[in-house]
Design an enzyme around this catalytic site. Structure first.
Site, PDB file in Angstrom:
ATOM      1  N   ASP A 347     -21.023 -34.249  -7.688  1.00  0.00           N
ATOM      2  CA  ASP A 347     -21.654 -33.051  -7.155  1.00  0.00           C
ATOM      3  C   ASP A 347     -21.032 -32.786  -5.791  1.00  0.00           C
ATOM      4  O   ASP A 347     -20.992 -33.677  -4.946  1.00  0.00           O
ATOM      5  CB  ASP A 347     -23.160 -33.255  -7.036  1.00  0.00           C
ATOM      6  CG  ASP A 347     -23.862 -32.035  -6.483  1.00  0.00           C
ATOM      7  OD1 ASP A 347     -23.524 -30.929  -6.909  1.00  0.00           O
ATOM      8  OD2 ASP A 347     -24.740 -32.204  -5.617  1.00  0.00           O
ATOM      9  N   THR A 349     -21.810 -30.798  -3.080  1.00  0.00           N
ATOM     10  CA  THR A 349     -22.674 -30.825  -1.905  1.00  0.00           C
ATOM     11  C   THR A 349     -23.339 -32.194  -1.784  1.00  0.00           C
ATOM     12  O   THR A 349     -24.033 -32.643  -2.680  1.00  0.00           O
ATOM     13  CB  THR A 349     -23.758 -29.738  -2.001  1.00  0.00           C
ATOM     14  OG1 THR A 349     -23.125 -28.484  -2.235  1.00  0.00           O
ATOM     15  CG2 THR A 349     -24.581 -29.684  -0.728  1.00  0.00           C
ATOM     16  N   ASP A 579     -27.552 -36.027  -5.479  1.00  0.00           N
ATOM     17  CA  ASP A 579     -28.607 -36.331  -4.509  1.00  0.00           C
ATOM     18  C   ASP A 579     -29.830 -35.430  -4.652  1.00  0.00           C
ATOM     19  O   ASP A 579     -30.842 -35.661  -4.007  1.00  0.00           O
ATOM     20  CB  ASP A 579     -28.068 -36.217  -3.076  1.00  0.00           C
ATOM     21  CG  ASP A 579     -27.613 -34.797  -2.737  1.00  0.00           C
ATOM     22  OD1 ASP A 579     -27.493 -33.968  -3.655  1.00  0.00           O
ATOM     23  OD2 ASP A 579     -27.376 -34.521  -1.543  1.00  0.00           O
TER      24      ASP A 579
END
Length: 825
Positions: A347, A349, A579
């Site tokens: 991911d 970000t 996250d």
């Protein structure tokens, strides 16, 4: 990227600080109906105070909804319960088999023959302790993630934990506060919400009165309030958590292979055990107790109990080593999963990039010195009471000049620009180029071209005077911002490329922006990013797209999960990092989920590995540790399964020939400890960078079956010839068999331990010396029931062991030749 001003990401440090009690509250902490917004009215709020609709629930309404169960309470399990952990690690097929045999020896034999039962205690304790440690760490992380919520009840503001919120609650919001439940905005003062943890998109979303807000997002600008419409398990974030938090074990080819072997051994034990008991009862009139002990001595070495224990120890040591590097491994088999990964889904970000943006360039358009333009940006940031992250990034590190602020218009998402007037220094506007600059301005096309590279572009312009209507705009500069890439990301990605691990960047952000970040890190195929909205939902077409591209933008949480399934359908072992709550489903379904420690509780709960310090640079160490453990376990598995094989063959031969079993259980324990258990422990913890390969069971059995057959034949012949010696007794015959087996097994150890280093050669020599000491020291010789009184028997055993050693050497060279041939194919 559209270059919108002010739509940067809030740093995680700001977010964390804002979650503390009182964060983001002005003065006494009471929500203000109007803030210093440059004359703007807060939507949904009347001048002079809160309207009746903003008074919140009454105490009676709250009590009624609590009684009706309409409270924000949802079950949050970080992992299995204590009882589930103990039950899963204690009640296994392996423990059941060993436990039954242990009871038989304790009832009918000498307790010294029951030493093999200790493996149950060690194996179960390792698994329970490790998983409890992971559970405690996750529980502490979950507690740290809980922040108080501000709500209005009976017209007064109250602070409360999220689990006290009821349906219809009026919840107050300000910058930095997390949204705990789903609801509808009732008042908005430039309210902007970051929903990246839910959607993966990092751009803040403006929320006006009547707009929905979802749990798991947080406020990055402005303030306001909303009414809770879904609480507890009905909220969006909790639904994702509930779906993702169903516990599932990491698939372990190693443990599955061992379990298949155990299943096969379980079926063998019954007929072989019956055969052994009958043969022992019928051989020279031995007692039932002796027959039972002899049968156990034949059955116990069939079970690769040392391999199960050694695997658990190697996994546990790997967990400890990773723990020292702030990597929390929740399940022992996850260490193996680390070694088998061949596709890593990232991911963007929070993994490749850090929160926030950096100033890349101030590009002057009309000859203004860059230094002065940077002063203007710094002054505009200083003029704001709460400059948004984008304005802060544009100001860079320049110290603001001491200019007098004559007027200002703060940024809003609806307007997409901000302005400030500094008297003699001029009036300035900063915002999105397509909004600030007039049509036909050549700078607009230049800004669009720069934006297509993934940069965020702002326009800085001068105006005669600031007002709600932009007139007389003169473009002075283009401000180029870039996402903050983790400094260790490029090196980490190069490591994965060298290890032949394919990287797929999957993000909810704009595909062009994601591709620009990926290209700056040297990810292959980053220059052709794919918008996931154009992809098929699932099936072979999706798998084809994933095989030919490496960067994907605008990916939804459900699509991330579909991506994992599509990759798995092509035989890949997939690791997924993330996250946010939006990553939880994909992390759970991936072969290995890796979560950031500061991410959402949902991802930490379902991930098998948690990077507690959020360092993506830890991933190479994680992969290397998994490969070290798996490579070493496969090496020593050859030894353990050789023992299983020779035990089965010996049991069958003894049963068919109706003679006393050639060993006591303690003989088996001694030989197994010195040739397999103790050296296997050190070999399992040695450095090893060998890449994981599929086919663990066939590869190991290819060596173990013929090697075990050689050991069994040599041992049985030595025992058979010793029994033919009329001058020897049963104790001497059994000693000859034990010695022969030890010598052949020691040579197998010497072959498996190669290539030699100083400590490996010393290890093999130490095991040989240990057997000599056991034979020479009277009390150890008596403890293990060894009697070397027959020299002819001992010479015969040594000669047969030498012949078996030659056969094992030829076999190992043949096995290596076949392995190299498979690799080349």
């Amino acid at each position: 990227m559209d270059g919108r001003a002010g739509e940067g990401e809030q740093t995680r440090a700001e977010h964390t600080a804002a979650e503390q009690p009182g964060a983001g509250q002005a003065g006494s902490g009471q929500a203000q109906p109007e803030r210093a917004t440059g004359g703007r009215r807060v939507e949904g709020v009347q001048a002079g105070g809160w309207p009746a609709a903003q008074a919140g629930l009454s105490g009676q309404e709250v009590a009624a909804r609590i009684a009706a169960g309409q409270v924000n309470v949802a079950r949050r399990d970080s992992s299995r319960s204590l009882a589930e952990i103990i039950r899963a690690n204690l009640f296994t097929r392996f423990n059941a088999i060993i436990g039954v045999l242990l009871v038989l020896v304790l009832v009918f034999g000498d307790p010294r023959d029951a030493l093999f039962g200790l493996v149950i205690v060690f194996n179960s304790a390792i698994g329970v302790i490790q998983e409890l440690r992971a559970k405690q760490t996750l529980d502490r992380l979950a507690v740290l993630g809980v922040a108080p919520v501000r709500a209005r009840r009976d017209g007064a503001e109250q602070s409360m934990p999220p689990d006290r919120i009821v349906l219809g609650e009026l919840i107050l919001l300000s910058t930095g506060e997390k949204i705990p439940v789903d609801g509808t905005v009732t008042a908005s003062g430039g309210l902007e919400v970051d929903e990246s943890l839910l959607t993966g998109e990092s751009d803040p979303v403006h929320k006006a009165a009547g707009d929905p807000v979802m749990s798991g997002s947080f406020v990055v600008a402005g303030d306001g309030s909303f009414t809770a419409t879904k609480v507890g398990p009905d909220s969006y974030a909790n639904k994702l958590v509930a779906e993702a938090s169903r516990f599932s074990l990491v698939h372990s080819e190693l443990m599955s292979g061992i379990n298949r072997i155990l299943t096969f051994v379980t079926w063998l034990i019954v007929p072989v055990g019956v055969l052994l008991v009958i043969s022992q009862l019928s051989s020279r009139g031995e007692s039932f107790a002796d027959a039972v002990v002899g049968s156990v001595a034949g059955i116990v070495p069939m079970i690769p109990e040392g391999l199960v224990l050694m695997t658990s120890i190697a996994f546990a040591v790997g967990v400890v080593r990773l723990g020292r590097r702030n990597c929390l491994v929740q399940e022992l088999p996850a260490v193996e999963g680390l070694a088998r990964v061949d596709v890593l889904c990232l991911d963007k970000t929070g993994t490749l990039t850090e929160p926030g943006m950096d100033l890349r360039e101030v590009r002057s358009l009309n000859g203004q010195p860059p230094g002065r333009l940077q002063q203007v940006l710094a002054a505009m940031a200083a003029a704001e009471d709460r400059p948004n992250p984008t304005l802060t990034a544009a100001a860079g590190t320049t110290q603001p000049p001491q200019w007098t602020v004559d007027g200002k218009i703060p940024f809003s998402s609806a307007r997409k620009w901000s302005a400030a007037s500094f008297g003699a220094e001029g009036s300035w506007v900063l915002g999105a180029p397509d909004v600030v600059l007039p049509p036909g301005d050549p700078s607009r096309s230049q800004a669009e071209e720069l934006g297509s590279t993934g940069l965020r572009v702002l326009a800085l312009a001068q105006v005669p005077a600031i007002s709600e209507t932009l007139t007389g705009v003169r473009a002075e500069a283009l401000i180029l911002l870039q996402q903050r890439v983790r400094p260790d990301a490029a090196e980490t990605l190069r490591y994965f490329e060298q290890q032949e691990v394919a990287v797929k960047v999957i993000s909810g952000d704009n595909a062009v922006s994601v591709g620009a970040v990926a290209a700056s890190l040297g990810i292959p195929g980053a220059l052709s990013p794919v918008d996931a909205r154009e992809l098929p939902p699932e099936g072979q077409e999706l798998a084809d797209a994933l095989a030919t591209h490496s960067v994907f933008g605008r990916v939804t949480p459900q699509q991330k999960r579909s991506f994992v399934h599509a990759l798995q359908s092509r035989g890949h072992t997939v690791a997924m990092t993330g996250d946010g709550v939006n990553d939880a489903l994909a992390l759970k379904d991936a072969d290995l989920g890796v979560a950031m420690g500061s991410g959402s509780a949902a991802t930490r709960a379902v991930a098998k590995v948690v990077l507690l310090d959020d360092k993506f640079s830890s991933m190479p160490r994680v992969l290397a540790e998994g490969r070290r453990v798996l490579g070493n376990i496969e090496r020593v598995a050859n030894l353990f399964l050789v023992k299983t094989m020779y035990s089965v063959v010996l049991a069958v031969l003894v049963g068919v020939m109706h003679i006393p079993f050639p060993f006591l259980p303690r003989h088996v324990t001694l030989v197994g400890a010195l040739t397999i258990g103790i050296p296997g422990f050190f070999l399992a913890l040695a450095p090893n960078a060998e890449r994981a390969r599929p086919g663990f069971v066939p590869r190991v059995l290819r060596f173990a079956i013929p090697a075990g057959l050689i050991c069994a034949v040599a041992t049985f012949l030595a025992y058979w010839l010793a029994r033919a010696n009329a001058n020897s007794i049963l104790a001497e015959d059994r000693t000859t068999a034990a010695m022969t087996l030890f010598l052949v097994a020691l040579w197998a150890l010497a072959l498996v331990a190669r290539p030699y280093t100083f400590w490996r050669a010393g290890l093999v020599a130490a095991m040989g010396l240990a057997f000599v000491l056991v034979a020479l020291i009277p009390w150890t010789r008596d403890f293990f029931a060894l009697d070397f009184g027959s020299l002819p028997n001992n010479l015969i055993g040594a000669g047969l062991a030498l012949g078996a050693a030659v056969a094992l050497t030829v076999l190992l060279h043949l096995d290596h030749w076949l392995s190299r041939r498979e690799t080349s194919l």
